[in-house]
Motif scaffolding. Structure first.
Motif, PDB file in Angstrom:
ATOM      1  N   SER A  27       0.828  -1.209   0.000  1.00 41.57           N
ATOM      2  CA  SER A  27       0.000   0.000   0.000  1.00 41.57           C
ATOM      3  C   SER A  27       0.862   1.259   0.000  1.00 41.57           C
ATOM      4  O   SER A  27       0.543   2.239  -0.685  1.00 41.57           O
ATOM      5  N   ARG A  28       1.961   1.243   0.762  1.00 42.82           N
ATOM      6  CA  ARG A  28       2.852   2.412   0.785  1.00 42.82           C
ATOM      7  C   ARG A  28       3.487   2.653  -0.580  1.00 42.82           C
ATOM      8  O   ARG A  28       3.634   3.801  -1.021  1.00 42.82           O
ATOM      9  N   TYR A  29       3.873   1.584  -1.260  1.00 41.18           N
ATOM     10  CA  TYR A  29       4.480   1.717  -2.589  1.00 41.18           C
ATOM     11  C   TYR A  29       3.500   2.381  -3.564  1.00 41.18           C
ATOM     12  O   TYR A  29       3.845   3.308  -4.299  1.00 41.18           O
ATOM     13  N   ILE A  30       2.250   1.908  -3.541  1.00 43.35           N
ATOM     14  CA  ILE A  30       1.229   2.490  -4.431  1.00 43.35           C
ATOM     15  C   ILE A  30       0.950   3.939  -4.054  1.00 43.35           C
ATOM     16  O   ILE A  30       0.786   4.807  -4.918  1.00 43.35           O
ATOM     17  N   LEU A  31       0.924   4.227  -2.744  1.00 47.53           N
ATOM     18  CA  LEU A  31       0.656   5.587  -2.301  1.00 47.53           C
ATOM     19  C   LEU A  31       1.745   6.555  -2.756  1.00 47.53           C
ATOM     20  O   LEU A  31       1.453   7.640  -3.280  1.00 47.53           O
ATOM     21  N   TRP A  32       3.010   6.185  -2.567  1.00 43.76           N
ATOM     22  CA  TRP A  32       4.103   7.068  -2.992  1.00 43.76           C
ATOM     23  C   TRP A  32       4.042   7.327  -4.494  1.00 43.76           C
ATOM     24  O   TRP A  32       4.181   8.466  -4.960  1.00 43.76           O
ATOM     25  N   GLU A  33       3.832   6.262  -5.257  1.00 41.11           N
ATOM     26  CA  GLU A  33       3.823   6.393  -6.717  1.00 41.11           C
ATOM     27  C   GLU A  33       2.686   7.302  -7.191  1.00 41.11           C
ATOM     28  O   GLU A  33       2.898   8.226  -7.991  1.00 41.11           O
ATOM     29  N   LYS A  34       1.483   7.085  -6.684  1.00 43.33           N
ATOM     30  CA  LYS A  34       0.325   7.834  -7.177  1.00 43.33           C
ATOM     31  C   LYS A  34       0.314   9.263  -6.635  1.00 43.33           C
ATOM     32  O   LYS A  34      -0.114  10.188  -7.343  1.00 43.33           O
ATOM     33  N   LEU A  35       0.772   9.467  -5.404  1.00 41.37           N
ATOM     34  CA  LEU A  35       0.789  10.819  -4.846  1.00 41.37           C
ATOM     35  C   LEU A  35       1.783  11.714  -5.585  1.00 41.37           C
ATOM     36  O   LEU A  35       1.493  12.883  -5.859  1.00 41.37           O
ATOM     37  N   ILE A  36       2.947  11.163  -5.909  1.00 40.87           N
ATOM     38  CA  ILE A  36       3.961  11.961  -6.634  1.00 40.87           C
ATOM     39  C   ILE A  36       3.460  12.312  -8.030  1.00 40.87           C
ATOM     40  O   ILE A  36       3.606  13.448  -8.498  1.00 40.87           O
ATOM     41  N   LYS A  37       2.854  11.345  -8.719  1.00 45.22           N
ATOM     42  CA  LYS A  37       2.338  11.615 -10.066  1.00 45.22           C
ATOM     43  C   LYS A  37       1.167  12.599 -10.025  1.00 45.22           C
ATOM     44  O   LYS A  37       1.028  13.458 -10.901  1.00 45.22           O
ATOM     45  N   LYS A  38       0.316  12.480  -9.004  1.00 47.44           N
ATOM     46  CA  LYS A  38      -0.818  13.394  -8.884  1.00 47.44           C
ATOM     47  C   LYS A  38      -0.363  14.825  -8.635  1.00 47.44           C
ATOM     48  O   LYS A  38      -0.972  15.785  -9.124  1.00 47.44           O
ATOM     49  N   GLN A  39       0.740  14.994  -7.900  1.00 48.22           N
ATOM     50  CA  GLN A  39       1.258  16.323  -7.610  1.00 48.22           C
ATOM     51  C   GLN A  39       1.980  16.941  -8.809  1.00 48.22           C
ATOM     52  O   GLN A  39       2.227  18.146  -8.826  1.00 48.22           O
ATOM     53  N   GLY A  40       2.310  16.114  -9.818  1.00 48.86           N
ATOM     54  CA  GLY A  40       2.979  16.625 -11.005  1.00 48.86           C
ATOM     55  C   GLY A  40       4.425  16.199 -11.141  1.00 48.86           C
ATOM     56  O   GLY A  40       5.120  16.649 -12.062  1.00 48.86           O
ATOM     57  N   ASP A  54      14.444   5.799  -5.980  1.00 50.76           N
ATOM     58  CA  ASP A  54      14.319   4.403  -5.589  1.00 50.76           C
ATOM     59  C   ASP A  54      13.073   4.253  -4.706  1.00 50.76           C
ATOM     60  O   ASP A  54      13.136   4.447  -3.482  1.00 50.76           O
ATOM     61  N   LEU A  55      11.932   3.928  -5.343  1.00 51.96           N
ATOM     62  CA  LEU A  55      10.670   3.841  -4.598  1.00 51.96           C
ATOM     63  C   LEU A  55      10.680   2.703  -3.597  1.00 51.96           C
ATOM     64  O   LEU A  55      10.089   2.793  -2.526  1.00 51.96           O
ATOM     65  N   SER A  56      11.342   1.599  -3.935  1.00 51.15           N
ATOM     66  CA  SER A  56      11.366   0.451  -3.033  1.00 51.15           C
ATOM     67  C   SER A  56      12.057   0.805  -1.719  1.00 51.15           C
ATOM     68  O   SER A  56      11.558   0.489  -0.635  1.00 51.15           O
ATOM     69  N   SER A  57      13.216   1.471  -1.812  1.00 50.22           N
ATOM     70  CA  SER A  57      13.920   1.868  -0.584  1.00 50.22           C
ATOM     71  C   SER A  57      13.115   2.893   0.197  1.00 50.22           C
ATOM     72  O   SER A  57      13.043   2.838   1.436  1.00 50.22           O
ATOM     73  N   LEU A  58      12.507   3.856  -0.517  1.00 51.69           N
ATOM     74  CA  LEU A  58      11.688   4.862   0.171  1.00 51.69           C
ATOM     75  C   LEU A  58      10.512   4.214   0.888  1.00 51.69           C
ATOM     76  O   LEU A  58      10.147   4.618   2.004  1.00 51.69           O
ATOM     77  N   THR A  59       9.927   3.173   0.270  1.00 47.39           N
ATOM     78  CA  THR A  59       8.802   2.477   0.892  1.00 47.39           C
ATOM     79  C   THR A  59       9.238   1.742   2.152  1.00 47.39           C
ATOM     80  O   THR A  59       8.526   1.739   3.166  1.00 47.39           O
ATOM     81  N   LYS A  60      10.401   1.122   2.110  1.00 49.72           N
ATOM     82  CA  LYS A  60      10.902   0.401   3.294  1.00 49.72           C
ATOM     83  C   LYS A  60      11.239   1.359   4.434  1.00 49.72           C
ATOM     84  O   LYS A  60      10.973   1.073   5.607  1.00 49.72           O
ATOM     85  N   TYR A 107       4.602   5.224   8.745  1.00 46.68           N
ATOM     86  CA  TYR A 107       4.018   6.515   8.392  1.00 46.68           C
ATOM     87  C   TYR A 107       2.659   6.300   7.713  1.00 46.68           C
ATOM     88  O   TYR A 107       2.475   5.350   6.952  1.00 46.68           O
ATOM     89  N   THR A 108       1.755   7.200   7.974  1.00 49.26           N
ATOM     90  CA  THR A 108       0.381   7.071   7.491  1.00 49.26           C
ATOM     91  C   THR A 108       0.221   7.790   6.148  1.00 49.26           C
ATOM     92  O   THR A 108       1.067   8.605   5.761  1.00 49.26           O
ATOM     93  N   PRO A 109      -0.880   7.531   5.439  1.00 46.42           N
ATOM     94  CA  PRO A 109      -1.132   8.274   4.197  1.00 46.42           C
ATOM     95  C   PRO A 109      -1.210   9.786   4.397  1.00 46.42           C
ATOM     96  O   PRO A 109      -0.828  10.552   3.507  1.00 46.42           O
ATOM     97  N   GLY A 110      -1.671  10.238   5.568  1.00 44.04           N
ATOM     98  CA  GLY A 110      -1.706  11.672   5.843  1.00 44.04           C
ATOM     99  C   GLY A 110      -0.323  12.281   5.866  1.00 44.04           C
ATOM    100  O   GLY A 110      -0.106  13.385   5.352  1.00 44.04           O
ATOM    101  N   HIS A 111       0.644  11.561   6.480  1.00 45.58           N
ATOM    102  CA  HIS A 111       2.027  12.041   6.474  1.00 45.58           C
ATOM    103  C   HIS A 111       2.562  12.130   5.053  1.00 45.58           C
ATOM    104  O   HIS A 111       3.232  13.109   4.683  1.00 45.58           O
ATOM    105  N   MET A 112       2.268  11.111   4.251  1.00 47.14           N
ATOM    106  CA  MET A 112       2.786  11.088   2.877  1.00 47.14           C
ATOM    107  C   MET A 112       2.222  12.230   2.045  1.00 47.14           C
ATOM    108  O   MET A 112       2.945  12.840   1.247  1.00 47.14           O
TER     109      MET A 112
END
Length: 819
Positions: free
Chosen positions: A701-714, A722-728, A733-738
């Motif tokens: 879920s964190r991996y999907i959240l990081w990917e979609k939030l960054i793309k949504k922001q532009g 490195d999304l995998s390392s950032l996810t680990k 951390y909650t979706p609100g923090h992200m």
């Protein structure tokens, strides 16, 4: 896709539905199942298969143009949704958990986890678009009026002090100097440097060595570029990376969207034409067939009178309106059978009224114990369904009318006139029957007087007795404390007090998450897994969105009046409340303890407030009543700093209002809490029928959240990030923090620099360090609290094998209840 494709999808769904109905409604009932695991497996298989039928029917109903087909698909959709909710309820009762992991069923049916996604029918909003827009405009207008009355008069000039003027001048000067410095730094950074810094001596004795070095670097760069291109092509070929040409919107997608928009316009046009034709055909049938049908109906009823007299020696009693009137006569029964049936009904009504009191007085404790033991000995059976009969009738209608119908001439998919006439003839027949019944009752009374010499007074007295026995005691109606007020005035007062609020534009699809791939494995090893965010979205779509969106489903399906969302701050509890309102077009009321502070004081004020809220909620249904910080209403001990707020003022009155919610009232109470341990667990469990845990997101879920939030922001995701390392690193951390971190890092200035300086994982780690994550101890505390809820206790007993023990009787049961 064309209309032929959607017709094929509908027919495929109906063939699968007919197979399901044949399995669920066999000619002989199947033997009860003793193994709980096998029985749950059967339930899960039925649930997944019905879900696939639901997905196909929703797709077909969404873009079918034929109005009569859409009406039949709508009836089947409601039945399938209701059956899904019934199966889900049985799965919860048998597995003692709100979340189920059916990997083996998916594997057997050759499906992916994406097939478990609950689709939200678009007719929830499309068919109520005007109503929803009117409510939104009404709320916006009221809010504007409230803001105007609250805002002070800005036309009066206010004097500015000398200190305030100096501060404004200083701010302007400092901002000007800051802009100059930023411009200078930008010029220095992006290559506008002084030519004097260039090397003066261009010539060199080592020109040959320099040329070799340049060639070496250039050839290495070219070769590396070729290797990267070949590697990317190989990854695209293997399906590991998405082809860039599919990431951008292509012409085919634009064409499909345009076709979909034109299809919706056709739907409206065909629907309007169908409604107009109904009015015209009704007038024609009334003019041409009304007199003939009444004449034939009277002749048939007279024939029945004389057949009954020849068979029994006396004229019969005319069936009452409650029994169906003359509709009973036209059922395929002989006069003797009809007379016997009417007599049997009268005897049953008399016996039931006498036997009710005696049956209730008998000992209940022993009977309940015997029934529970008999059920355990008999085995596990399916609960009776309220939707299978409707589905069977709709399936029969499909097979009789649409399955083998030749529509080669109906290319435009307009309505069928002959089918309209068949449906409207039933309406006219019902209208005629009401008038004919009145006339034939008088004629029967005259025949009895003239032939049998029976007084009409006796018949009337008997009819009055029957009505009196059926009516029984009348229930007391609730007092309407605001009978003299209009709906608009009530809404205006609730908006002014902050109790009626507009819902945010959020969808259930925006609550991103991934499937829990280890759920089955963990349960096989006797470890209870925490649900993923995708599980939360699916369960809430079932429990909240589907019943609120459809009146038929809400009336017949297992009634869910209240839901409690439990989880740490930032996991998306309030977002889910707004998403439920947006998907169903529901009206949102906020009865949070903090929002009620200082409003409607006293007992009379509280009763008036609850009366107004529930009255408006019923009038503007579907409605959602949100209670934020729900634990405060059931505090074990109120903190000193919150004593003035009186957070427990709804503790007694709100559960009483909850009991008054019925199946026809599409009103749902949703509570959210981050600290359930501070509340009385018994009060929360009685108030909320469903308690759902929302944990911190897992790795997927964190991996999907990081990917979609960054793309949504532009932002762009490149190899540098490195999304995998950032996810680990961001575990806990909650979706609100992200959301907060992405909005602060991926700013407009940073987006312009992405070509020269792409995003990296280190850009997000610094801002994340300012937030405190949700530690595992906090999550374990919530998990331990959930184990003390009624469903959690049953789950623990099932894991230890204690659920098979017989229930205690008599004094032992009372002692256990006290403990």
């Amino acid at each position: 896709m064309s209309q032929r494709s959607y017709n094929h999808i509908w027919k495929d769904a109906m063939s699968e539905l007919s197979r399901l109905l044949a399995e669920e409604l066999p000619p002989e009932p199947p033997p009860p199942q003793r193994d709980r695991v096998v029985f749950f497996q059967q339930l899960a298989t039925l649930y997944v298969r019905y879900l696939q039928v639901f997905r196909q029917l929703e797709e077909a109903h969404n873009l079918l143009v034929h109005p009569q087909k859409r009406r039949l698909v709508r009836v089947i959709l409601n039945g399938v949704m209701g059956r899904l909710l019934e199966l889900k309820n049985e799965m919860v009762e048998k597995e003692f958990s709100e979340y189920h992991y059916v990997d083996d069923v998916l594997h057997a049916l050759k499906l992916t986890p994406a097939a478990l996604e609950i689709p939200i029918p678009q007719f929830f909003l499309n068919e109520r678009s005007k109503e929803v827009e009117e409510r939104k405009t009404m709320l916006i207008d009221i809010l504007k009026m409230v803001v105007k009355t609250k805002d002070p008069d800005t036309s009066v000039d206010t004097l500015m002090t000398e200190e305030e003027a100096i501060k404004i001048i200083q701010m302007a000067e400092r901002a000007w100097h800051g802009r100059l410095r930023a411009k200078l730094n930008k010029e220095i950074r992006f290559g506008s440097f002084d030519k004097s810094h260039r090397a003066k001596n261009t010539g060199s004795a080592f020109s040959e060595m320099a040329a070799i070095r340049i060639q070496k670097v250039w050839r290495g760069y070219i070769q590396g570029k070729k290797a990267r291109i070949a590697r990317d092509e190989e990854m695209i070929f293997l399906g590991m990376v998405v082809d860039p040409k599919y990431q951008a919107p292509c012409s085919a997608e634009a064409a499909a969207q345009a076709i979909e928009a034109s299809t919706r316009i056709k739907q409206k046009q065909h629907e309007e034409a169908y409604l107009k034709s109904i009015e015209e055909i009704l007038k024609q049938l009334r003019e041409m067939e009304y007199h003939d049908t009444s004449k034939t109906m009277k002749n048939q009823i007279r024939q029945w009178f004389f057949e009954c007299r020849n068979a029994t020696g006396a004229f019969p009693d005319y069936p009452s309106e409650e029994d169906g009137g003359s509709a009973l006569i036209f059922a395929e029964k002989s006069p003797q059978e009809l007379m016997e049936e009417i007599a049997m009904k009268e005897e049953e009504e008399a016996n039931n009224s006498k036997s009710k009191g005696t049956e209730e007085k008998k000992g209940k404790g022993k009977d309940k114990g015997k029934e529970a033991e008999e059920e355990e000995d008999a085995g596990l059976k399916m609960m009776p369904s309220a939707f299978l009969s409707d589905l069977e009738a709709a399936n029969k209608r499909f097979e009789d009318v649409w399955k083998n119908r030749n529509e080669s001439e109906n290319f435009t998919q307009m309505h069928e006139v002959e089918l309209v006439k068949e449906e409207l003839r039933k309406v006219i027949e019902a209208e005629v029957r009401v008038q004919v019944d009145e006339e034939m009752r008088e004629e029967l009374a005259e025949l009895k007087l003239s032939v049998d010499k029976e007084k009409a007074g006796k018949a009337k007295a008997n009819a009055k007795k029957k009505k009196g026995s059926k009516s029984g005691k009348k229930k007391k109606k609730e007092k309407d404390l605001t009978a003299d007020r209009t709906l608009e005035s009530l809404c205006q007062e609730l908006v002014e007090q902050g109790l009626l609020k507009p819902a945010k534009d959020v969808r259930m699809q925006d609550f991103w998450g991934d499937y829990n791939y280890l759920g089955t494995t963990l349960r096989q090893n006797d470890i209870e897994p925490m649900p993923s965010l995708l599980d939360i979205r699916q369960v809430l779509s079932l429990y909240a969105v589907l019943p609120l969106g459809s009146q038929e489903v809400h009336e017949k399906a297992p009634l869910i009046k209240s839901i409690l969302l439990v989880g740490p701050a930032g996991v998306g509890k309030s977002m889910l409340v707004h998403a439920v309102c947006h998907e169903t077009g529901a009206t949102l009321f906020d009865l949070s303890p903090c929002n009620l502070a200082g409003k409607y004081p006293g007992k009379n004020g509280l009763t008036m407030m609850l009366h107004m809220v529930f009255k408006v909620a019923r009038l503007l249904q579907p409605s959602v009543i949100w209670i934020g910080d729900a634990e405060k209403m059931f505090y074990k001990k109120v903190p000193k700093e919150e004593e003035e707020l009186d957070p427990r003022r709804l503790k007694k009155d709100l559960p009483k209002c909850l009991k008054l919610i019925k199946g026809e009232d599409r009103v749902l109470i949703i509570g959210t809490t981050r600290d359930p341990q501070s509340a009385d667990i018994k009060g929360l469990s009685k108030m909320y029928g469903k308690i759902l845990l929302i944990p911190r997101p897992d790795y997927g879920s964190r991996y999907i959240l990081w990917e979609k939030l960054i793309k949504k922001q532009g932002g762009n995701i490149t190899k540098a990030l490195d999304l995998s390392s950032l996810t680990k690193v961001t575990d806990g951390y909650t979706p609100g923090h992200m959301v907060q971190v992405v909005s602060s890092v991926v700013s407009q200035d940073r987006i312009q620099e992405l070509t020269n300086r792409p995003l990296t994982a280190g850009d997000f780690v610094g801002p994340l360090a300012k937030f405190e994550p949700v530690f595992q101890k906090e999550e374990e505390a919530i998990k331990n609290w959930y184990a003390k809820t009624p469903l959690g206790k049953r789950r623990i007993k099932a894991a230890t094998g204690k659920e098979e023990e017989a229930p205690p009787k008599g004094k032992d049961a009372k002692k256990k209840e006290k403990k």
